[in-house]
Design a protein around this motif. Sequence first.
Motif, PDB file in Angstrom:
ATOM      1  N   ALA A  82       5.439 -16.002  -8.458  1.00  0.00           N
ATOM      2  CA  ALA A  82       4.832 -15.197  -9.522  1.00  0.00           C
ATOM      3  C   ALA A  82       5.192 -13.728  -9.310  1.00  0.00           C
ATOM      4  CB  ALA A  82       3.319 -15.383  -9.527  1.00  0.00           C
ATOM      5  N   GLN A  83       5.646 -13.095 -10.378  1.00  0.00           N
ATOM      6  CA  GLN A  83       6.104 -11.713 -10.262  1.00  0.00           C
ATOM      7  C   GLN A  83       4.998 -10.777  -9.791  1.00  0.00           C
ATOM      8  OE1 GLN A  83       9.397 -10.877 -10.732  1.00  0.00           O
ATOM      9  NE2 GLN A  83       8.740  -8.953  -9.778  1.00  0.00           N
ATOM     10  N   ARG A  84       3.780 -11.017 -10.242  1.00  0.00           N
ATOM     11  CA  ARG A  84       2.668 -10.155  -9.830  1.00  0.00           C
ATOM     12  C   ARG A  84       2.457 -10.224  -8.321  1.00  0.00           C
ATOM     13  NH1 ARG A  84      -2.832 -10.635  -8.983  1.00  0.00           N
ATOM     14  NH2 ARG A  84      -4.080  -8.789  -9.541  1.00  0.00           N
ATOM     15  N   ASN A  85       2.494 -11.428  -7.772  1.00  0.00           N
ATOM     16  CA  ASN A  85       2.314 -11.584  -6.325  1.00  0.00           C
ATOM     17  C   ASN A  85       3.456 -10.941  -5.541  1.00  0.00           C
ATOM     18  OD1 ASN A  85      -0.031 -13.017  -6.797  1.00  0.00           O
ATOM     19  ND2 ASN A  85       0.973 -15.017  -6.689  1.00  0.00           N
ATOM     20  N   LEU A  86       4.670 -11.090  -6.054  1.00  0.00           N
ATOM     21  CA  LEU A  86       5.803 -10.480  -5.379  1.00  0.00           C
ATOM     22  C   LEU A  86       5.705  -8.952  -5.407  1.00  0.00           C
ATOM     23  CD1 LEU A  86       8.714 -12.757  -6.672  1.00  0.00           C
ATOM     24  CD2 LEU A  86       7.543 -12.857  -4.471  1.00  0.00           C
ATOM     25  N   ASN A  87       5.246  -8.403  -6.532  1.00  0.00           N
ATOM     26  CA  ASN A  87       5.078  -6.954  -6.635  1.00  0.00           C
ATOM     27  C   ASN A  87       4.020  -6.451  -5.655  1.00  0.00           C
ATOM     28  OD1 ASN A  87       7.005  -6.855  -8.645  1.00  0.00           O
ATOM     29  ND2 ASN A  87       5.522  -6.839 -10.321  1.00  0.00           N
ATOM     30  N   LEU A  88       2.903  -7.165  -5.568  1.00  0.00           N
ATOM     31  CA  LEU A  88       1.845  -6.757  -4.648  1.00  0.00           C
ATOM     32  C   LEU A  88       2.318  -6.813  -3.194  1.00  0.00           C
ATOM     33  CD1 LEU A  88      -1.279  -8.521  -6.249  1.00  0.00           C
ATOM     34  CD2 LEU A  88      -0.742  -6.060  -6.231  1.00  0.00           C
ATOM     35  N   LEU A  89       3.102  -7.836  -2.883  1.00  0.00           N
ATOM     36  CA  LEU A  89       3.629  -7.963  -1.528  1.00  0.00           C
ATOM     37  C   LEU A  89       4.575  -6.802  -1.203  1.00  0.00           C
ATOM     38  CD1 LEU A  89       3.885  -9.631   1.072  1.00  0.00           C
ATOM     39  CD2 LEU A  89       5.730 -10.909  -0.027  1.00  0.00           C
ATOM     40  N   ALA A  90       5.426  -6.446  -2.154  1.00  0.00           N
ATOM     41  CA  ALA A  90       6.351  -5.337  -1.945  1.00  0.00           C
ATOM     42  C   ALA A  90       5.598  -4.018  -1.778  1.00  0.00           C
ATOM     43  CB  ALA A  90       7.338  -5.243  -3.112  1.00  0.00           C
ATOM     44  N   ILE A  91       4.562  -3.812  -2.578  1.00  0.00           N
ATOM     45  CA  ILE A  91       3.761  -2.587  -2.478  1.00  0.00           C
ATOM     46  C   ILE A  91       3.067  -2.517  -1.119  1.00  0.00           C
ATOM     47  CG2 ILE A  91       1.722  -1.405  -3.390  1.00  0.00           C
ATOM     48  CD1 ILE A  91       2.546  -2.448  -6.179  1.00  0.00           C
ATOM     49  N   ALA A  92       2.509  -3.646  -0.662  1.00  0.00           N
ATOM     50  CA  ALA A  92       1.830  -3.676   0.634  1.00  0.00           C
ATOM     51  C   ALA A  92       2.805  -3.377   1.766  1.00  0.00           C
ATOM     52  CB  ALA A  92       1.168  -5.039   0.843  1.00  0.00           C
ATOM     53  N   ALA A  93       4.008  -3.943   1.681  1.00  0.00           N
ATOM     54  CA  ALA A  93       5.002  -3.705   2.726  1.00  0.00           C
ATOM     55  C   ALA A  93       5.419  -2.233   2.765  1.00  0.00           C
ATOM     56  CB  ALA A  93       6.225  -4.602   2.493  1.00  0.00           C
ATOM     57  N   LEU A  94       5.648  -1.647   1.592  1.00  0.00           N
ATOM     58  CA  LEU A  94       6.032  -0.233   1.538  1.00  0.00           C
ATOM     59  C   LEU A  94       4.894   0.667   1.998  1.00  0.00           C
ATOM     60  CD1 LEU A  94       8.027  -0.152  -1.821  1.00  0.00           C
ATOM     61  CD2 LEU A  94       8.947   0.075   0.489  1.00  0.00           C
ATOM     62  N   ALA A  95       3.652   0.291   1.663  1.00  0.00           N
ATOM     63  CA  ALA A  95       2.503   1.089   2.112  1.00  0.00           C
ATOM     64  C   ALA A  95       2.379   1.051   3.631  1.00  0.00           C
ATOM     65  CB  ALA A  95       1.227   0.564   1.450  1.00  0.00           C
ATOM     66  N   PHE A  96       2.580  -0.126   4.219  1.00  0.00           N
ATOM     67  CA  PHE A  96       2.529  -0.249   5.679  1.00  0.00           C
ATOM     68  C   PHE A  96       3.619   0.601   6.328  1.00  0.00           C
ATOM     69  CE2 PHE A  96       4.053  -2.321   9.566  1.00  0.00           C
ATOM     70  CZ  PHE A  96       2.890  -2.371  10.315  1.00  0.00           C
ATOM     71  N   LEU A  97       4.831   0.505   5.795  1.00  0.00           N
ATOM     72  CA  LEU A  97       5.936   1.294   6.338  1.00  0.00           C
ATOM     73  C   LEU A  97       5.667   2.785   6.196  1.00  0.00           C
ATOM     74  CD1 LEU A  97       8.824   1.596   7.456  1.00  0.00           C
ATOM     75  CD2 LEU A  97       9.650   1.380   5.098  1.00  0.00           C
ATOM     76  N   GLY A  98       5.191   3.199   5.026  1.00  0.00           N
ATOM     77  CA  GLY A  98       4.916   4.617   4.806  1.00  0.00           C
ATOM     78  C   GLY A  98       3.833   5.141   5.717  1.00  0.00           C
ATOM     79  N   LEU A  99       2.788   4.338   5.940  1.00  0.00           N
ATOM     80  CA  LEU A  99       1.700   4.767   6.815  1.00  0.00           C
ATOM     81  C   LEU A  99       2.185   4.906   8.255  1.00  0.00           C
ATOM     82  CD1 LEU A  99      -1.297   5.424   7.116  1.00  0.00           C
ATOM     83  CD2 LEU A  99      -1.733   2.978   7.444  1.00  0.00           C
ATOM     84  N   ARG A 100       2.971   3.927   8.727  1.00  0.00           N
ATOM     85  CA  ARG A 100       3.499   4.007  10.090  1.00  0.00           C
ATOM     86  C   ARG A 100       4.400   5.233  10.251  1.00  0.00           C
ATOM     87  NH1 ARG A 100       1.424   1.868  14.389  1.00  0.00           N
ATOM     88  NH2 ARG A 100       3.361   2.647  15.286  1.00  0.00           N
ATOM     89  N   LEU A 101       5.265   5.473   9.278  1.00  0.00           N
ATOM     90  CA  LEU A 101       6.170   6.618   9.364  1.00  0.00           C
ATOM     91  C   LEU A 101       5.402   7.930   9.354  1.00  0.00           C
ATOM     92  CD1 LEU A 101       9.115   5.542   7.011  1.00  0.00           C
ATOM     93  CD2 LEU A 101       9.147   5.722   9.499  1.00  0.00           C
ATOM     94  N   ALA A 102       4.369   8.018   8.524  1.00  0.00           N
ATOM     95  CA  ALA A 102       3.603   9.256   8.431  1.00  0.00           C
ATOM     96  C   ALA A 102       2.867   9.544   9.732  1.00  0.00           C
ATOM     97  CB  ALA A 102       2.616   9.167   7.264  1.00  0.00           C
ATOM     98  N   VAL A 103       2.183   8.534  10.271  1.00  0.00           N
ATOM     99  CA  VAL A 103       1.410   8.737  11.493  1.00  0.00           C
ATOM    100  C   VAL A 103       2.329   9.063  12.670  1.00  0.00           C
ATOM    101  CG1 VAL A 103      -0.097   7.592  13.166  1.00  0.00           C
ATOM    102  CG2 VAL A 103      -0.515   7.312  10.726  1.00  0.00           C
ATOM    103  N   GLN A 104       3.433   8.346  12.794  1.00  0.00           N
ATOM    104  CA  GLN A 104       4.332   8.597  13.911  1.00  0.00           C
ATOM    105  C   GLN A 104       5.054   9.934  13.770  1.00  0.00           C
ATOM    106  OE1 GLN A 104       5.702   4.015  14.581  1.00  0.00           O
ATOM    107  NE2 GLN A 104       6.608   5.538  15.875  1.00  0.00           N
ATOM    108  N   THR A 105       5.366  10.328  12.548  1.00  0.00           N
ATOM    109  CA  THR A 105       6.005  11.625  12.345  1.00  0.00           C
ATOM    110  C   THR A 105       5.088  12.759  12.775  1.00  0.00           C
ATOM    111  OG1 THR A 105       7.347  10.793  10.508  1.00  0.00           O
ATOM    112  CG2 THR A 105       7.038  13.169  10.644  1.00  0.00           C
ATOM    113  N   ILE A 106       3.802  12.648  12.452  1.00  0.00           N
ATOM    114  CA  ILE A 106       2.836  13.662  12.877  1.00  0.00           C
ATOM    115  C   ILE A 106       2.762  13.708  14.399  1.00  0.00           C
ATOM    116  CG2 ILE A 106       0.389  14.285  12.876  1.00  0.00           C
ATOM    117  CD1 ILE A 106       0.235  13.106  10.042  1.00  0.00           C
ATOM    118  N   GLY A 107       2.710  12.529  15.028  1.00  0.00           N
ATOM    119  CA  GLY A 107       2.662  12.470  16.486  1.00  0.00           C
ATOM    120  C   GLY A 107       3.908  13.048  17.124  1.00  0.00           C
ATOM    121  N   TRP A 108       5.073  12.729  16.576  1.00  0.00           N
ATOM    122  CA  TRP A 108       6.329  13.240  17.134  1.00  0.00           C
ATOM    123  C   TRP A 108       6.443  14.753  16.934  1.00  0.00           C
ATOM    124  CZ3 TRP A 108       9.610   8.806  14.645  1.00  0.00           C
ATOM    125  CH2 TRP A 108       9.402   7.634  15.378  1.00  0.00           C
TER     126      TRP A 108
END
Length: 221
Positions: A82-108
């Motif tokens: 289902a396209q809706r489920n695939l979209n939500l999964l992609a958004i969740a993956a990008l949000a996780f990646l963005g959060l990790r990058l933001a937190v680690q960038t601040i730490g670095w």
Amino acid sequence: MLRDQNAVFDIASAVLLYILVVFGLRGMGFRMEPRLACAAAAVFAAFLVMPGMIMGSALADMRVLPCELALAILSLSPTSTAQRNLNLLAIAALAFLGLRLAVQTIGWARTATLQQEQLAALDHIPRGSRVFVLVTLPCESAWSSRRMDHLGLMAIVRRDAFANGVWNMPSSQLTVHRPDATGFVYAGSQTLFPAGCRYDPRYDLPAPSRRCRGRRSTSYG
């Protein structure tokens, strides 16, 4: 694998990724591509049997664990089309990646600021000097790190200095023959820990004061 500055956030991130793998193994919303899954299992088996040090390189087993998890994640594909489920999964993956990058960038960025403050000491070291480096570190059981372990070796590349810390490690790093170096002829001799953190009491914090007399020393905190 995701260890940085915040234990709760880093551990929770790794657990979340392994939960996805468990879902794939159990067929709960995901399936695993067999060839990639087998490759991940083989790498994980290698991690279990590998020693902690190989050819003078410490933490050799831990270096392969991120590869295992990456292969396991790549083997996953959602069972729903289902396209809706695939979209939500992609958004969740990008949000996780963005959060990790933001937190680690601040730490670095904070770490970089601390390191630049310490590297100012190089301006006071004459070119070609012999430098005795001491680095004060927390216990190895502490989660966060200021990454000062090898910062003193910048004296080699920036001031053409001769600094302790890059020494004879069999089949690994460059070999330096200095018979008068006594107890400082191996990588890691520049590190100091609070009393009780290290097996060898000679490298506890109170000990170096007896060994620094008559030497040029630079300390990184």
